[in-house]
Design an enzyme around this catalytic site. Structure first.
Site, PDB file in Angstrom:
ATOM      1  NE  ARG A 160      25.482  -9.872  -2.955  1.00 28.60           N
ATOM      2  CZ  ARG A 160      25.922 -10.923  -2.270  1.00 28.60           C
ATOM      3  NH1 ARG A 160      25.517 -12.133  -2.574  1.00 28.60           N
ATOM      4  NH2 ARG A 160      26.757 -10.762  -1.271  1.00 28.60           N
TER       5      ARG A 160
ATOM      6  CG  ASP B 135      29.187  -9.500  -4.610  1.00 30.34           C
ATOM      7  OD1 ASP B 135      28.927  -8.639  -5.476  1.00 30.34           O
ATOM      8  OD2 ASP B 135      29.832  -9.259  -3.584  1.00 30.34           O
TER       9      ASP B 135
END
Length: 162
Positions: free
Chosen positions: A23, A134
């Site tokens: 991320r 995530d």
């Protein structure tokens, strides 16, 4: 090496199983591209890091790199660990979820007179999706969703901090 006024932003990601390779490198690359397109990249120091040092020196996840490339964005990011100095030298540390936020605030409290404003990147999302999940165990679509969230949030953050 900024022209005044100078701003700095660090994108942080803490979760142990994906270590600053999914991320935050996407958020960093997206922000750098948006700031460049806006002619404001010289006003920013931009980086990303992780609380753990498990993958220090690693490249971002290949699926994240492929997602960025599909959108015409390249990155040469290497994973690094967030340091105590980061809490003093960055104006903003933007993170992806609540566990990141509480971990960062706990670490920041060990730094006397830290200046970084620690926030969820998702708090800038005009679509109000606070958490950027995530994508590590997910599909290409999950990486695309992270990319889209990062674009919305980074655009709004940049608009709020010209």
């Amino acid at each position: 090496s900024c022209n005044a006024p100078c701003h700095s932003v660090l994108f942080d990601m803490v979760q142990a199983y994906s270590w600053n390779i999914c991320r935050s490198p996407i958020a960093e690359a997206v922000f750098r591209k948006l700031a460049t397109d806006a002619g404001a990249v010289d006003k920013w120091v931009i980086d990303s890091g992780a609380t753990s040092d498990w993958n220090t020196g690693s490249s971002p996840d290949a699926r994240g790199l492929a997602c960025l490339r599909r959108h015409g964005i390249e990155t040469n990011h290497r994973a690094r660990q967030v340091t105590k100095e980061d809490f003093m030298s960055y104006d903003y540390i933007l993170c992806m979820d609540e566990s990141n936020l509480s971990d960062l605030k706990r670490k920041a409290n060990s730094v006397k007179n830290y200046r970084a404003k620690i926030e969820l990147l998702g708090s800038y999302d005009p679509e109000k999706q606070l958490i950027i999940k995530d994508p590590y165990y997910g599909s290409e679509e999950d990486f695309e969703k992270v990319y889209e969230q990062c674009v919305r949030c980074c655009k709004a953050f940049l608009d709020n901090n010209p």
